[in-house]
Design a protein around this motif. Structure first.
Motif: not given
Length: 360
Positions: A228, A14, A248, A225, A232
């Motif tokens: 992301d 990323r 990811v 995103n 996370s």
């Protein structure tokens, strides 16, 4: 030739890497003498994490041309940026329906195919398109689907229906949808049993009402995103582009991707030269470079999207070419629809519905 599968990168996929590596073996490009007297610069407007780590530095090494890359979050942002005139970009990467929209609006320059000999490497089925007959204005870059990325340990089973993100409170505050108007509303329509490309005001309204009802449970309409947020741990499920989730997934075995049973959006991103590009010869040279098999294979392996470049695909490992999340089986593809440009009247209906969704 079988291309080896890359070992995991020491840093996150990323993160964009301004690589300085040497040109990949086998790269072919037009001689510098073929260029007009343009300054050795190129301005590239691209999606985030949508190029190889060394592609731009390799291009500079091969041609002497420096590339400046700016990023956009979605096609709406790209279109809005260029609608009132090109601020200085040479190559852009719109999705198929936006290619058609930009052609209709006179926003793209015709391509000179003689300056792109590497287009011979592209699979023949991609060398014509309903949205751009004869590929006068665009060449395919990558293609894929939009589906659901999810964290396996946090969801109860495989989220194989759009209901999981469009009509359920089970994961309230743990969901993200994309922020692109026609994509989000179109997929809502598809979940309801209509065409993803509906122009029927009643069907668009029904999709709008579905989204307004679901909005309290949605954490965010994510600007490219969602992957992301999933990585996370901020969301458990996200509507996203398949390659973004695959990136990811390469770093986290708890993440997976599925195309829902109702079908999904089948998209194709394209390389185009916008009207009034300041460096059109350099733009053609860059598009030709991207379609070199070795260059294209490195990009595709890194970003984990399906390449339309047959010569590049032939160089790659089974881990890539036989991955159903990258190249879905025919049974999945048959349920998917490509987005088409719906015309300005229908686009206004979608924009007005989106304004009400955002205000709700």
């Amino acid at each position: 030739m079988t291309r080896r599968h890359k070992t995991p990168l020491p840093v996150s996929r990323r993160s964009f890497l301004a690589g300085t590596g040497a040109v990949a073996a086998g790269v072919t490009f037009m001689p510098r003498s073929g260029l007009s007297a343009e300054e050795a610069k190129l301005n590239f407007y691209n999606w985030d994490t949508y190029i190889g780590p060394d592609t731009l530095s390799d291009f500079r090494e091969a041609t002497g041309i420096d590339v400046t890359m700016d990023l956009f979050a979605d096609n709406d942002e790209l279109f809005a940026k260029l609608k009132e005139g090109n601020p200085g970009y040479d190559v852009i990467v719109p999705t198929n329906d936006y290619v058609e929209r930009m052609i209709t609006a006179g926003m793209l320059e015709p391509l000179d195919h003689d300056k792109i000999p590497n287009m011979d490497n592209i699979e023949k089925s991609f060398l014509d398109a309903n949205f751009d007959p004869g590929r006068k204005y665009s060449l395919p870059y990558m293609w894929g689907t939009i589906g659901i990325g999810y964290r396996k340990s946090e969801v109860d089973g495989v989220p194989d229906s759009w209901k999981w993100v469009y009509q359920s409170d089970k994961y309230a505050g743990r969901l993200s949808l994309l922020s692109e108007v026609t994509t989000v509303i179109g997929i809502a329509a598809k979940y309801l049993g209509y065409s993803l490309n509906t122009t029927d005001p009643k069907e668009i309204k029904e999709a709008e009402e579905l989204l307004i009802a679901q909005k309290p449970y949605i954490k965010v309409f994510a600007e490219d995103n969602g992957q992301d947020l999933l990585a996370s741990g901020e969301v458990a499920l996200c509507q996203e582009w398949n390659g973004d989730i695959l990136q990811v997934m390469a770093e986290d075995d708890d993440i997976s991707y599925v195309v829902p049973k109702e079908g999904a959006l089948l998209w194709q991103d394209c390389l185009c030269i916008p009207k009034d590009a300041p460096h059109p010869d350099n733009a053609h040279k860059f598009i030709n470079f991207i379609n070199d098999p070795a260059v294209n294979a490195d990009i595709a392996d890194f970003i984990q999207y399906a390449t339309p470049n047959a010569a590049a695909k032939a160089m790659m490992s089974d881990d890539y070419t036989k991955n159903p999340a990258i190249f879905p089986p025919d049974a999945v593809l048959e349920k998917c629809e490509p987005a088409v440009y719906l015309g300005e009247k229908a686009t206004r209906l979608y924009d007005e519905a989106w304004t009400r969704i955002q205000a709700a």
